[in-house]
Design a protein around this motif. Structure first.
Motif, mmCIF file in Angstrom:
data_model
loop_
_atom_site.group_PDB
_atom_site.id
_atom_site.type_symbol
_atom_site.label_atom_id
_atom_site.label_comp_id
_atom_site.label_asym_id
_atom_site.label_seq_id
_atom_site.Cartn_x
_atom_site.Cartn_y
_atom_site.Cartn_z
ATOM 1 N N GLY A 1 0.804 -1.219 0.000
ATOM 2 C CA GLY A 1 0.000 0.000 0.000
ATOM 3 C C GLY A 1 0.832 1.262 0.000
ATOM 4 N N GLY A 2 0.203 2.340 0.338
ATOM 5 C CA GLY A 2 0.904 3.608 0.463
ATOM 6 C C GLY A 2 1.599 3.696 1.803
ATOM 7 N N GLU A 3 2.522 4.604 1.904
ATOM 8 C CA GLU A 3 3.284 4.780 3.144
ATOM 9 C C GLU A 3 2.366 5.152 4.310
ATOM 10 N N HIS A 4 1.363 5.953 4.047
ATOM 11 C CA HIS A 4 0.431 6.362 5.097
ATOM 12 C C HIS A 4 -0.368 5.163 5.615
ATOM 13 N N VAL A 5 -0.834 4.323 4.713
ATOM 14 C CA VAL A 5 -1.597 3.134 5.106
ATOM 15 C C VAL A 5 -0.731 2.199 5.939
ATOM 16 N N ARG A 6 0.500 1.979 5.492
ATOM 17 C CA ARG A 6 1.426 1.113 6.236
ATOM 18 C C ARG A 6 1.705 1.683 7.624
ATOM 19 N N SER A 7 1.862 2.982 7.704
ATOM 20 C CA SER A 7 2.137 3.630 8.982
ATOM 21 C C SER A 7 0.978 3.462 9.951
ATOM 22 N N VAL A 8 -0.233 3.638 9.461
ATOM 23 C CA VAL A 8 -1.423 3.491 10.313
ATOM 24 C C VAL A 8 -1.563 2.051 10.801
ATOM 25 N N LYS A 9 -1.373 1.097 9.898
ATOM 26 C CA LYS A 9 -1.468 -0.311 10.279
ATOM 27 C C LYS A 9 -0.404 -0.668 11.314
ATOM 28 N N LEU A 10 0.801 -0.171 11.104
ATOM 29 C CA LEU A 10 1.883 -0.444 12.047
ATOM 30 C C LEU A 10 1.573 0.154 13.414
ATOM 31 N N GLN A 11 1.046 1.366 13.440
ATOM 32 C CA GLN A 11 0.691 1.985 14.721
ATOM 33 C C GLN A 11 -0.367 1.169 15.455
ATOM 34 N N ASN A 12 -1.335 0.642 14.712
ATOM 35 C CA ASN A 12 -2.361 -0.204 15.327
ATOM 36 C C ASN A 12 -1.755 -1.483 15.898
ATOM 37 N N LEU A 13 -0.825 -2.072 15.166
ATOM 38 C CA LEU A 13 -0.169 -3.289 15.646
ATOM 39 C C LEU A 13 0.688 -3.024 16.879
ATOM 40 N N LEU B 1 -0.097 -21.198 28.003
ATOM 41 C CA LEU B 1 1.125 -20.488 27.633
ATOM 42 C C LEU B 1 1.380 -20.605 26.130
ATOM 43 N N SER B 2 1.191 -21.785 25.585
ATOM 44 C CA SER B 2 1.419 -21.997 24.148
ATOM 45 C C SER B 2 0.492 -21.138 23.304
ATOM 46 N N ASP B 3 -0.777 -21.061 23.690
ATOM 47 C CA ASP B 3 -1.732 -20.240 22.945
ATOM 48 C C ASP B 3 -1.340 -18.768 22.999
ATOM 49 N N TYR B 4 -0.940 -18.318 24.187
ATOM 50 C CA TYR B 4 -0.550 -16.914 24.327
ATOM 51 C C TYR B 4 0.693 -16.610 23.492
ATOM 52 N N LEU B 5 1.687 -17.487 23.551
ATOM 53 C CA LEU B 5 2.922 -17.255 22.792
ATOM 54 C C LEU B 5 2.667 -17.284 21.290
ATOM 55 N N THR B 6 1.756 -18.133 20.858
ATOM 56 C CA THR B 6 1.385 -18.165 19.439
ATOM 57 C C THR B 6 0.744 -16.846 19.034
ATOM 58 N N ARG B 7 -0.167 -16.374 19.866
ATOM 59 C CA ARG B 7 -0.846 -15.100 19.592
ATOM 60 C C ARG B 7 0.162 -13.955 19.551
ATOM 61 N N LEU B 8 1.087 -13.932 20.492
ATOM 62 C CA LEU B 8 2.099 -12.882 20.553
ATOM 63 C C LEU B 8 3.045 -12.962 19.350
ATOM 64 N N ASN B 9 3.464 -14.165 18.971
ATOM 65 C CA ASN B 9 4.356 -14.322 17.816
ATOM 66 C C ASN B 9 3.678 -13.906 16.522
ATOM 67 N N GLU B 10 2.390 -14.180 16.378
ATOM 68 C CA GLU B 10 1.663 -13.728 15.186
ATOM 69 C C GLU B 10 1.678 -12.206 15.107
ATOM 70 N N LEU B 11 1.492 -11.566 16.235
ATOM 71 C CA LEU B 11 1.510 -10.109 16.287
ATOM 72 C C LEU B 11 2.900 -9.564 15.941
ATOM 73 N N ILE B 12 3.934 -10.172 16.491
ATOM 74 C CA ILE B 12 5.313 -9.755 16.205
ATOM 75 C C ILE B 12 5.626 -9.938 14.719
ATOM 76 N N ASN B 13 5.186 -11.049 14.145
ATOM 77 C CA ASN B 13 5.424 -11.286 12.713
ATOM 78 C C ASN B 13 4.678 -10.286 11.840
ATOM 79 N N GLN B 14 3.474 -9.911 12.227
ATOM 80 C CA GLN B 14 2.741 -8.887 11.483
ATOM 81 C C GLN B 14 3.483 -7.557 11.545
ATOM 82 N N MET B 15 4.042 -7.241 12.712
ATOM 83 C CA MET B 15 4.804 -6.001 12.850
ATOM 84 C C MET B 15 6.042 -6.031 11.953
ATOM 85 N N LYS B 16 6.693 -7.188 11.860
ATOM 86 C CA LYS B 16 7.859 -7.324 10.977
ATOM 87 C C LYS B 16 7.464 -7.097 9.523
#
Length: 172
Positions: free
Chosen positions: A41-53, A68-83
């Protein structure tokens, strides 16, 4: 034929969460453009999505009834989306996040980790391994306590407790 093959490869490569966005695409080019618009997308869209993440990452906590496994999976998905959007979290930040966001039953092990390890140098995977071993220990102690409580009692064919008859009691 090549386009159908390419479309199939793209559809197989994306996760189940992303697939519905490209399921209606008629060509590989159309699927690619949809994915590009969504994730580049555009830089603005990426910036907004990143801020939400980032906001979601900051407020993410382990639920009391969550494993613990469910929580770590949820957290890793979020970290990967941020990457995906260009935010790379340091190992130290990931370790800190896990230690401060676990449920109350993990407080003792978190204190031990914080007091015995240097958070700047301890590996994220090492902390995860320690926490998972603690979870196994907690599960081992909570396995069907009722079954363990009555494990020493045996009942004979008359329905009497053998342990009770030895002690002179006739209660069963």
């Amino acid at each position: 034929m090549k386009d159908a093959k390419a479309l199939g490869i793209i559809q197989n490569a994306v996760s189940d969460k992303i697939f519905p966005q490209i399921a209606h695409a008629d060509s590989a080019k159309m699927a690619w453009e949809l994915l590009y618009a969504e994730y580049h997308g555009g830089e603005h869209v990426r910036s907004v999505k990143l801020q939400n993440l980032i906001c979601e990452f900051e407020y993410t906590r382990m639920r009391d009834n969550e494993s613990l496994s469910d929580y770590l999976t949820r957290l890793n998905e979020l970290i990967n989306q941020m990457k995906t959007f260009g935010e790379v979290l340091s190992n130290e930040r990931q370790v800190q996040k896990v230690l401060i966001s676990l449920s109350k039953k993990y407080d003792p092990i978190c204190l031990v980790i914080e007091n015995t390890k240097t958070l700047e140098t301890v590996e994220f995977q090492e902390v995860i391994a320690i926490l998972k071993s603690q979870e196994q220990r907690l599960e081992m102690h909570s396995v069907d306590t009722v079954e363990k409580a009555f494990a020493s009692f045996t009942v004979n064919s008359k329905g009497q407790n053998k342990n009770a008859s030895k002690s002179g009691s006739s209660k069963s």
